[in-house]
Design a protein around this motif. Structure first.
Motif: not given
Length: 251
Positions: A113-119, A176-178, A196-197, A248-251
């Motif tokens: 989570x936080x790593x994705x935001x930082x990057x 991460x999806x959010x 997202x995948x 296509x997946x549901x959230x």
């Protein structure tokens, strides 16, 4: 900027390495993000031996200084960025939610989570310089609140009525999806597509190599989203189902 450039996090092995290889085979210069210098350089050497333009990029997504230095290097060498694949991920040993140590949840969120935001925040100024940038967040079908509530796995890995309740991993990927939708909404008018995948049940370290797909097979949907045309979706959640465009997946 001349050749298209990509950054893939957690790319010294598994799905990340396969994504890096596929993007490089498409002619991109790929920065192979890894926190382990030895493994990162080994992966770089092996992929460059195939004639691919791959460069090891020291990048620990949980360390903001490391992230900043990595972004500065890509800016100095490439001038901008076309593709960011947030692939680095982790998970604690599987146990009941009520028995999961809070420290394990925190560790998983630091990366997933936080790593994705930082990057993403560090590289976004470079992505804005591209005429058609793409951000791909590698999630999981286990992140779907809809499928979890119904206890239905549309990928077919788990039978009806069975849906793993893994506190740290599932909820971190749901977050991460959010995050994916939130960035997609901010960037809708910029030409940057954010998706997202779920790469499928891939044999990797995180599942003790129990998956039935190879890392190369798991790289297909992330690469598809990384190379979308201007008419491609944004704020979508796409899973591997063997079809050309994915599921296509549901959230």
């Amino acid at each position: 900027m001349t050749a298209r450039t990509a950054v893939v996090t957690g790319a010294n092995k598994g799905i990340g390495r396969a994504v890096a290889r596929r993007l490089a085979m498409l002619g991109m210069t790929v920065y192979l993000g890894a926190r382990d210098g030895r493994r990162g350089k080994e992966a770089e050497t092996e992929l460059r031996a195939e004639g691919l333009e791959v460069r090891f990029l020291r990048l620990d997504v949980t360390d903001e200084d490391s992230v900043a230095l990595a972004a500065r290097r890509v800016e100095d060498e490439a001038g901008g960025l076309d593709v960011l694949v947030n692939n680095a991920g982790t998970g604690a040993p599987v146990t009941l939610p009520s028995a999961t140590p809070l420290a394990d949840v925190r560790r998983t969120y630091e990366t997933n989570v936080f790593g994705v935001i930082a990057v993403t925040n560090a590289f976004l100024p470079l992505l804005r310089r591209s005429p058609a940038a793409r951000i791909v967040n590698v999630s999981s079908v286990l992140a779907s609140l809809t499928h979890a509530a119904a206890r239905h796995d549309p990928s077919g890995v788990f039978p009806p009525g069975v849906f793993p309740a893994v506190l740290d991993y599932n909820t971190s990927k749901a977050a991460l999806n959010a995050i994916t939708v939130t960035y997609a909404n901010e960037l809708r008018d910029t030409g940057i597509l954010v998706n997202a995948c779920s790469p499928g049940f891939v044999a990797t370290d995180i599942n003790d190599h129990r998956g039935h797909l190879t890392p190369d097979e798991g790289a297909r949907i992330p690469v598809l989203l990384a190379t979308l045309g201007e008419d491609g979706p944004t704020a979508a959640f796409i899973g591997e189902d063997g079809t050309a465009s994915g599921q296509v997946l549901e959230w």
